[in-house]
Design a protein around this motif. Sequence first.
Motif, PDB file in Angstrom:
ATOM      1  N   SER A 141       0.820  -1.206   0.000  1.00 29.46           N
ATOM      2  CA  SER A 141       0.000   0.000   0.000  1.00 29.46           C
ATOM      3  C   SER A 141       0.855   1.259   0.000  1.00 29.46           C
ATOM      4  O   SER A 141       0.523   2.256  -0.643  1.00 29.46           O
ATOM      5  CB  SER A 141      -0.939   0.008   1.207  1.00 29.46           C
ATOM      6  N   MET A 142       1.984   1.211   0.718  1.00 26.69           N
ATOM      7  CA  MET A 142       2.883   2.369   0.737  1.00 26.69           C
ATOM      8  C   MET A 142       3.367   2.692  -0.674  1.00 26.69           C
ATOM      9  O   MET A 142       3.431   3.861  -1.075  1.00 26.69           O
ATOM     10  CB  MET A 142       4.073   2.081   1.646  1.00 26.69           C
ATOM     11  N   ARG A 143       3.708   1.640  -1.446  1.00 25.21           N
ATOM     12  CA  ARG A 143       4.158   1.860  -2.820  1.00 25.21           C
ATOM     13  C   ARG A 143       3.027   2.429  -3.677  1.00 25.21           C
ATOM     14  O   ARG A 143       3.245   3.297  -4.522  1.00 25.21           O
ATOM     15  CB  ARG A 143       4.682   0.554  -3.424  1.00 25.21           C
ATOM     16  N   GLU A 144       1.813   1.926  -3.439  1.00 23.05           N
ATOM     17  CA  GLU A 144       0.672   2.417  -4.206  1.00 23.05           C
ATOM     18  C   GLU A 144       0.293   3.842  -3.810  1.00 23.05           C
ATOM     19  O   GLU A 144      -0.233   4.610  -4.618  1.00 23.05           O
ATOM     20  CB  GLU A 144      -0.521   1.477  -4.003  1.00 23.05           C
ATOM     21  N   GLN A 145       0.548   4.184  -2.548  1.00 24.96           N
ATOM     22  CA  GLN A 145       0.197   5.517  -2.049  1.00 24.96           C
ATOM     23  C   GLN A 145       1.247   6.575  -2.377  1.00 24.96           C
ATOM     24  O   GLN A 145       0.985   7.779  -2.252  1.00 24.96           O
ATOM     25  CB  GLN A 145       0.008   5.458  -0.529  1.00 24.96           C
ATOM     26  N   GLU A 146       2.438   6.131  -2.824  1.00 29.16           N
ATOM     27  CA  GLU A 146       3.534   7.083  -3.038  1.00 29.16           C
ATOM     28  C   GLU A 146       3.161   8.220  -3.991  1.00 29.16           C
ATOM     29  O   GLU A 146       3.446   9.390  -3.693  1.00 29.16           O
ATOM     30  CB  GLU A 146       4.786   6.359  -3.549  1.00 29.16           C
ATOM     31  N   PRO A 147       2.495   7.950  -5.114  1.00 29.15           N
ATOM     32  CA  PRO A 147       2.119   9.075  -5.983  1.00 29.15           C
ATOM     33  C   PRO A 147       1.173  10.062  -5.294  1.00 29.15           C
ATOM     34  O   PRO A 147       1.256  11.272  -5.535  1.00 29.15           O
ATOM     35  CB  PRO A 147       1.430   8.392  -7.171  1.00 29.15           C
ATOM     36  N   ILE A 148       0.290   9.534  -4.427  1.00 30.27           N
ATOM     37  CA  ILE A 148      -0.653  10.408  -3.720  1.00 30.27           C
ATOM     38  C   ILE A 148       0.101  11.309  -2.752  1.00 30.27           C
ATOM     39  O   ILE A 148      -0.042  12.543  -2.766  1.00 30.27           O
ATOM     40  CB  ILE A 148      -1.702   9.569  -2.964  1.00 30.27           C
ATOM     41  N   ILE A 149       0.931  10.692  -1.915  1.00 37.48           N
ATOM     42  CA  ILE A 149       1.680  11.466  -0.921  1.00 37.48           C
ATOM     43  C   ILE A 149       2.635  12.430  -1.611  1.00 37.48           C
ATOM     44  O   ILE A 149       2.725  13.614  -1.258  1.00 37.48           O
ATOM     45  CB  ILE A 149       2.448  10.522   0.024  1.00 37.48           C
ATOM     46  N   GLY A 150       3.356  11.913  -2.621  1.00 38.13           N
ATOM     47  CA  GLY A 150       4.330  12.748  -3.329  1.00 38.13           C
ATOM     48  C   GLY A 150       3.696  13.964  -3.979  1.00 38.13           C
ATOM     49  O   GLY A 150       4.294  15.050  -4.016  1.00 38.13           O
ATOM     50  N   SER A 151       2.476  13.820  -4.486  1.00 34.28           N
ATOM     51  CA  SER A 151       1.818  14.949  -5.152  1.00 34.28           C
ATOM     52  C   SER A 151       1.558  16.094  -4.184  1.00 34.28           C
ATOM     53  O   SER A 151       1.682  17.269  -4.543  1.00 34.28           O
ATOM     54  CB  SER A 151       0.511  14.483  -5.797  1.00 34.28           C
ATOM     55  N   TYR A 152       1.194  15.757  -2.940  1.00 36.24           N
ATOM     56  CA  TYR A 152       0.938  16.804  -1.951  1.00 36.24           C
ATOM     57  C   TYR A 152       2.240  17.472  -1.498  1.00 36.24           C
ATOM     58  O   TYR A 152       2.283  18.694  -1.276  1.00 36.24           O
ATOM     59  CB  TYR A 152       0.194  16.237  -0.746  1.00 36.24           C
ATOM     60  N   VAL A 153       3.299  16.683  -1.362  1.00 32.82           N
ATOM     61  CA  VAL A 153       4.579  17.274  -0.954  1.00 32.82           C
ATOM     62  C   VAL A 153       5.111  18.170  -2.071  1.00 32.82           C
ATOM     63  O   VAL A 153       5.660  19.254  -1.803  1.00 32.82           O
ATOM     64  CB  VAL A 153       5.597  16.167  -0.596  1.00 32.82           C
ATOM     65  N   ASP A 154       4.940  17.745  -3.323  1.00 34.73           N
ATOM     66  CA  ASP A 154       5.348  18.602  -4.442  1.00 34.73           C
ATOM     67  C   ASP A 154       4.532  19.889  -4.468  1.00 34.73           C
ATOM     68  O   ASP A 154       5.059  20.969  -4.766  1.00 34.73           O
ATOM     69  CB  ASP A 154       5.173  17.852  -5.768  1.00 34.73           C
ATOM     70  N   LEU A 155       3.242  19.774  -4.160  1.00 34.42           N
ATOM     71  CA  LEU A 155       2.399  20.970  -4.112  1.00 34.42           C
ATOM     72  C   LEU A 155       2.847  21.893  -2.983  1.00 34.42           C
ATOM     73  O   LEU A 155       2.844  23.127  -3.141  1.00 34.42           O
ATOM     74  CB  LEU A 155       0.933  20.579  -3.923  1.00 34.42           C
ATOM     75  N   LEU A 156       3.253  21.321  -1.863  1.00 36.56           N
ATOM     76  CA  LEU A 156       3.789  22.131  -0.759  1.00 36.56           C
ATOM     77  C   LEU A 156       5.004  22.926  -1.228  1.00 36.56           C
ATOM     78  O   LEU A 156       5.121  24.125  -0.944  1.00 36.56           O
ATOM     79  CB  LEU A 156       4.155  21.229   0.416  1.00 36.56           C
ATOM     80  N   MET A 157       5.926  22.253  -1.945  1.00 32.88           N
ATOM     81  CA  MET A 157       7.116  22.955  -2.435  1.00 32.88           C
ATOM     82  C   MET A 157       6.729  24.057  -3.421  1.00 32.88           C
ATOM     83  O   MET A 157       7.279  25.166  -3.383  1.00 32.88           O
ATOM     84  CB  MET A 157       8.056  21.956  -3.118  1.00 32.88           C
ATOM     85  N   GLN A 158       5.778  23.759  -4.291  1.00 34.22           N
ATOM     86  CA  GLN A 158       5.335  24.754  -5.270  1.00 34.22           C
ATOM     87  C   GLN A 158       4.765  25.987  -4.580  1.00 34.22           C
ATOM     88  O   GLN A 158       5.103  27.126  -4.940  1.00 34.22           O
ATOM     89  CB  GLN A 158       4.275  24.140  -6.185  1.00 34.22           C
ATOM     90  N   ARG A 159       3.926  25.765  -3.581  1.00 36.13           N
ATOM     91  CA  ARG A 159       3.305  26.888  -2.882  1.00 36.13           C
ATOM     92  C   ARG A 159       4.346  27.704  -2.114  1.00 36.13           C
ATOM     93  O   ARG A 159       4.287  28.937  -2.092  1.00 36.13           O
ATOM     94  CB  ARG A 159       2.221  26.379  -1.930  1.00 36.13           C
ATOM     95  N   LEU A 160       5.304  27.018  -1.490  1.00 39.31           N
ATOM     96  CA  LEU A 160       6.348  27.738  -0.743  1.00 39.31           C
ATOM     97  C   LEU A 160       7.212  28.575  -1.682  1.00 39.31           C
ATOM     98  O   LEU A 160       7.618  29.702  -1.343  1.00 39.31           O
ATOM     99  CB  LEU A 160       7.208  26.759   0.049  1.00 39.31           C
ATOM    100  N   LYS A 161       7.517  28.050  -2.846  1.00 34.53           N
ATOM    101  CA  LYS A 161       8.309  28.813  -3.809  1.00 34.53           C
ATOM    102  C   LYS A 161       7.543  30.049  -4.275  1.00 34.53           C
ATOM    103  O   LYS A 161       8.139  31.105  -4.514  1.00 34.53           O
ATOM    104  CB  LYS A 161       8.686  27.923  -4.990  1.00 34.53           C
ATOM    105  N   GLU A 162       6.236  29.904  -4.403  1.00 33.65           N
ATOM    106  CA  GLU A 162       5.418  31.043  -4.832  1.00 33.65           C
ATOM    107  C   GLU A 162       5.361  32.128  -3.761  1.00 33.65           C
ATOM    108  O   GLU A 162       5.580  33.314  -4.047  1.00 33.65           O
ATOM    109  CB  GLU A 162       4.003  30.564  -5.160  1.00 33.65           C
ATOM    110  N   VAL A 163       5.075  31.727  -2.525  1.00 33.04           N
ATOM    111  CA  VAL A 163       4.867  32.733  -1.476  1.00 33.04           C
ATOM    112  C   VAL A 163       6.171  33.391  -1.041  1.00 33.04           C
ATOM    113  O   VAL A 163       6.167  34.555  -0.609  1.00 33.04           O
ATOM    114  CB  VAL A 163       4.146  32.124  -0.254  1.00 33.04           C
ATOM    115  N   THR A 164       7.300  32.668  -1.150  1.00 34.08           N
ATOM    116  CA  THR A 164       8.571  33.264  -0.721  1.00 34.08           C
ATOM    117  C   THR A 164       9.086  34.306  -1.703  1.00 34.08           C
ATOM    118  O   THR A 164      10.025  35.043  -1.385  1.00 34.08           O
ATOM    119  CB  THR A 164       9.644  32.176  -0.509  1.00 34.08           C
ATOM    120  N   LYS A 165       8.483  34.400  -2.885  1.00 30.77           N
ATOM    121  CA  LYS A 165       8.844  35.470  -3.804  1.00 30.77           C
ATOM    122  C   LYS A 165       8.414  36.821  -3.249  1.00 30.77           C
ATOM    123  O   LYS A 165       9.036  37.857  -3.525  1.00 30.77           O
ATOM    124  CB  LYS A 165       8.184  35.248  -5.173  1.00 30.77           C
ATOM    125  N   GLU A 166       7.345  36.816  -2.468  1.00 32.01           N
ATOM    126  CA  GLU A 166       6.832  38.048  -1.878  1.00 32.01           C
ATOM    127  C   GLU A 166       7.276  38.228  -0.435  1.00 32.01           C
ATOM    128  O   GLU A 166       7.489  39.352   0.018  1.00 32.01           O
ATOM    129  CB  GLU A 166       5.296  38.051  -1.945  1.00 32.01           C
TER     130      GLU A 166
END
Length: 490
Positions: A141-166
């Motif tokens: 299940s962990m292997r199957e869940q990896e894309p789900i978990i990874g997508s949220y962590v990638d979104l976290l990085m994306q949002r942090l990169k956006e907000v730290t510009k300001e």
Amino acid sequence: MNIVVDFAQKGLVLWLVYAIGRMVYNVFFHPLRKFPGPLSHRLSVIPRTIYMVNGRLPFHMDKLHKKYGPIVRIGPNELAFSSPQAWRDIYGHKKAGETEFPKFEGTYHLFPHLPRSLINATRGEHGALRRQLSHGFSDRSMREQEPIIGSYVDLLMQRLKEVTKENKVQNLREWYNYATFDIIGDLSLGSEGGFGCLQQSEYHPWVSLITQVVRQGGIIQGLYHLGVAWPIVWASKLGLLADSKHRSIVWEKVGQRMKGGERPDFLEGLIRKKDELKLDQAGMSMNASLLILAGSETTATLLSGATYLLTTNPNVLKKLEQEVRSTFKSDDEITLLSVSNLPYMLACLNESLRRYPPVAGGLPRRAPKGGAVIGGKFIPQDTIVSIFQWAVNHDEHYWTAPQEFSPERWMEDPKFKDDQLDAMQSFSVGPRNCIGRNLAYAEMRLILAKIIYNFDMSLADDSRHWLRGQRAYTIWDKPPLNVVLTPVVR
């Protein structure tokens, strides 16, 4: 009128006589009379309750263990322990013929009108529930869940990169909560997008409600110890507590999930066996609620603690940066699987769990019928017993320089050769240990590795004393953790 006054006066006198007699019994005749502890705590549950409601009980226990030793009487019928052996004796697996210590209902089943879940199920129910839930936490299940978990962590990085510009100063307490709540919302309820916290950069109203539930829990437990929990039980039945509103939302979400198809989430195993387990929507909702609470706030708390400890120990942070940035050539290489190859990262997380345990208090049990031996001492039956994690994690009998943040103690550094690493059991031990341990470690490693890889971190001035004065209830009541995030230029 005079008759009423006379009756009230006599009632007060009788109550005072009973109370004084009870206190005399507690000090001089109670089966626990030989165990050390403050006189006020041996007399009454009131001092313990005050510390609990004020969120200071774990720190108070640390002081009591330093003064009285590894076993302290903290209430007329309650003992606190601080030793690796006590972990095994209270919570560990039992040999044939030995009886498991039942959980203390005053902590785990405050509302008798509600169905039980994995955390407070009876011994027979627990095994069946755990077997089905374990499918969602398996390696497959962990292997199957990896894309789900990874997508949220990638979104976290994306949002942090956006907000730290300001604004480079960001409250990471909030961002960690956004990420962990979104992840657990998806994995527990099949809610695509989680709760939408990362997308909206704010708490979903339900998430704010959950924090109220946890804080109310400390007050309710305190009232239970005083023997006046019935008003709270009635308030819950009438739907007046945050807990009631939370359960109604979970009920609706679980109903939607039960109508959905198969997916590799935590409820799938329970849904498949719901008839065999005799789980209706109410029982399913209680388990879903547990998964959401246990799988979000605790992980976010540890990440907040680790970030604070790393940024206040720049030499440790520098060493971790070198490990992460030399191991991975690109952000895409950082996955749930690859972060398991970071030994210093694991040491930093373990040391953070020791210095800032997400559950700082105790996990109370009752001594079984006939009594039991804990730490070499016989304990009478029905005695409430527990280990307070903050206290044992900072006990100088088991740790070299316990107030220091030293990941090297987890890497066989000779300086810490006398440390008893098994004194720390953040996920408990035995048949009732935390089912989500592996997921928690994987999630914490992935999020922290991505943060370290993408950003240089330093504490903002207003968070330099972040840990000072914090209160710990069931979980920590944390102030904002403001961190200066500077994107790494490659």
